[in-house]
Design an enzyme around this catalytic site. Structure first.
Site, PDB file in Angstrom:
ATOM      1  N   SER A   1       0.822  -1.215   0.000  1.00 15.73           N
ATOM      2  CA  SER A   1       0.000   0.000   0.000  1.00 15.73           C
ATOM      3  C   SER A   1       0.854   1.262   0.000  1.00 15.73           C
ATOM      4  O   SER A   1       0.419   2.318   0.438  1.00 15.73           O
ATOM      5  CB  SER A   1      -0.921  -0.007   1.228  1.00 15.73           C
ATOM      6  N   GLY A   2       2.086   1.141  -0.516  1.00 13.99           N
ATOM      7  CA  GLY A   2       2.985   2.294  -0.589  1.00 13.99           C
ATOM      8  C   GLY A   2       2.787   3.100  -1.865  1.00 13.99           C
ATOM      9  O   GLY A   2       1.719   3.068  -2.487  1.00 13.99           O
ATOM     10  N   ASN A   3       3.834   3.820  -2.267  1.00 15.22           N
ATOM     11  CA  ASN A   3       3.738   4.689  -3.444  1.00 15.22           C
ATOM     12  C   ASN A   3       3.309   3.931  -4.692  1.00 15.22           C
ATOM     13  O   ASN A   3       2.407   4.357  -5.423  1.00 15.22           O
ATOM     14  CB  ASN A   3       5.098   5.357  -3.715  1.00 15.22           C
TER      15      ASN A   3
ATOM     16  N   CYS B   1      11.608   0.452 -12.375  1.00 16.02           N
ATOM     17  CA  CYS B   1      11.182   1.661 -13.089  1.00 16.02           C
ATOM     18  C   CYS B   1      12.255   2.077 -14.096  1.00 16.02           C
ATOM     19  O   CYS B   1      11.951   2.453 -15.234  1.00 16.02           O
ATOM     20  CB  CYS B   1      10.888   2.794 -12.116  1.00 16.02           C
TER      21      CYS B   1
ATOM     22  N   SER C   1       9.874  10.592  -4.682  1.00 16.10           N
ATOM     23  CA  SER C   1       9.115   9.524  -5.346  1.00 16.10           C
ATOM     24  C   SER C   1       9.575   8.134  -4.920  1.00 16.10           C
ATOM     25  O   SER C   1       8.966   7.138  -5.294  1.00 16.10           O
ATOM     26  CB  SER C   1       9.248   9.652  -6.870  1.00 16.10           C
TER      27      SER C   1
ATOM     28  N   GLY D   1      10.045   5.465  -2.182  1.00 13.99           N
ATOM     29  CA  GLY D   1       9.601   5.071  -0.847  1.00 13.99           C
ATOM     30  C   GLY D   1      10.577   4.118  -0.182  1.00 13.99           C
ATOM     31  O   GLY D   1      11.596   3.720  -0.768  1.00 13.99           O
TER      32      GLY D   1
ATOM     33  N   ARG E   1      14.025   1.907  -1.543  1.00 13.78           N
ATOM     34  CA  ARG E   1      15.339   2.192  -0.942  1.00 13.78           C
ATOM     35  C   ARG E   1      15.989   0.920  -0.393  1.00 13.78           C
ATOM     36  O   ARG E   1      17.203   0.759  -0.451  1.00 13.78           O
ATOM     37  CB  ARG E   1      15.201   3.250   0.164  1.00 13.78           C
TER      38      ARG E   1
ATOM     39  N   ASN F   1       8.784   7.839 -12.676  1.00 16.15           N
ATOM     40  CA  ASN F   1       9.286   6.490 -12.396  1.00 16.15           C
ATOM     41  C   ASN F   1       8.175   5.591 -11.853  1.00 16.15           C
ATOM     42  O   ASN F   1       8.130   4.402 -12.165  1.00 16.15           O
ATOM     43  CB  ASN F   1      10.467   6.543 -11.421  1.00 16.15           C
TER      44      ASN F   1
END
Length: 300
Positions: free
Chosen positions: A11-13, A129, A160, A162, A166, A271
């Protein structure tokens, strides 16, 4: 038209942006969103849109798959948990579209190899991406003449990116460089990601360098690049050639900018847009096959 029901894991970006794409689809119907944080903005937005949600991770979804007729799941979590997520939904007969760099299943970059994927596969990987933005350009060169080396540099805005992305930087570079070779057609591939903290946030920028084995056919490569740009723009309208192809001996350089539709994050997050749009396009092709139609019947 009957729609194929889908679940979003993460449910992230990326998961939230993908939700908005799926809500517009004529073939796919999102019915579940899975998260692990009950207070996440993504789950809150999903509930507002009438989507069923769980904050209990993949195990909160599994008991509902059959009753809710879920046929396709999208994993927008992390490479570290993707294997378990995929195994659990595959056991229920669900196709997994993997938006993490786990790369368990075959790679898919829609304008390059979507039509070559076997309808029977149970897991397909959307690379990254950076891969979705740059591999079409490597392929545009390699379909004209052999590419000895392909190098891509993806520059994305810090806002952009999250926490999931990372955590997966090493996987990003490994998976993308592998796909530059396997799907892009370069004999050797390399991938670099740069996360830019500039304010205001910059649009996604991509640089592609290809070293051809022989003197490049400039006219044929230029035509091939423009043709491929048009293919990508069918599902990512903000995909633009900023400069090139630039020829320097056997080196071919292409410079891109990717602007997002602004579905969840603002337009600088191209992205996200190219990743989620590619995943939706891939799922739509499989959905058409599930519905017994040829992909050419619908130009989604």
């Amino acid at each position: 038209m009957k729609k194929i029901k889908c679940a979003l894991i993460g449910s992230g970006n990326i998961g939230t942006d993908l939700l908005y794409k799926l809500k517009r689809s004529e073939i796919l119907e999102p019915v579940w969103m899975v998260g692990i944080d009950p207070d996440s903005e993504g789950l809150a937005r999903a509930r507002e849109l009438g989507i069923k949600t769980t904050a209990d991770g993949i195990d909160g979804l599994i008991p509902h798959i059959e009753a809710d007729e879920i046929k396709i799941a999208f994993d927008a979590t992390s490479a570290y948990v993707h294997g378990e997520n995929s195994a659990k939904v595959n056991a229920k007969g669900v196709l997994m579209i993997d938006l993490t760099p786990a790369a368990i299943g075959p790679f898919c970059v829609p304008p390059v190899n979507l039509n070559q994927l076997n309808a029977d596969i149970k897991n397909v990987n959307m690379v990254t991406c950076g891969g979705q933005a740059t591999i079409p350009m490597v392929a545009a060169v390699s379909r004209v003449q052999p590419v000895e080396y392909g190098e891509i540099v993806a520059t994305v805005s810090s806002k952009s990116v999250g926490p999931g992305t990372r955590q997966n930087i090493d996987e990003f570079t490994r998976t993308t460089s592998g796909a530059v070779e396997q799907i892009g057609g370069a004999k050797k591939g390399k991938a670099i990601i740069i996360i830019n903290p500039a304010e205001p946030p910059l649009l996604m920028r991509d640089t592609i360098h290809c070293l051809t084995e022989t003197e490049p056919d400039q006219a044929a490569i230029t035509a091939s690049v423009h043709e491929m740009i048009a293919e990508v723009q069918k599902y990512v309208p903000g995909y633009k050639l900023k400069n090139g192809p630039v020829f320097d001996g056997r080196k071919v350089s292409i410079f891109l900018e990717v602007e997002g539709l602004g579905d969840y994050l603002p337009k600088y997050a191209g992205n996200l847009d190219i990743m989620t749009a590619s995943a939706a396009r891939t799922a739509e092709m499989f959905a058409l096959q599930m519905l017994g139609q040829s992909p050419s019947d619908s130009q989604s």
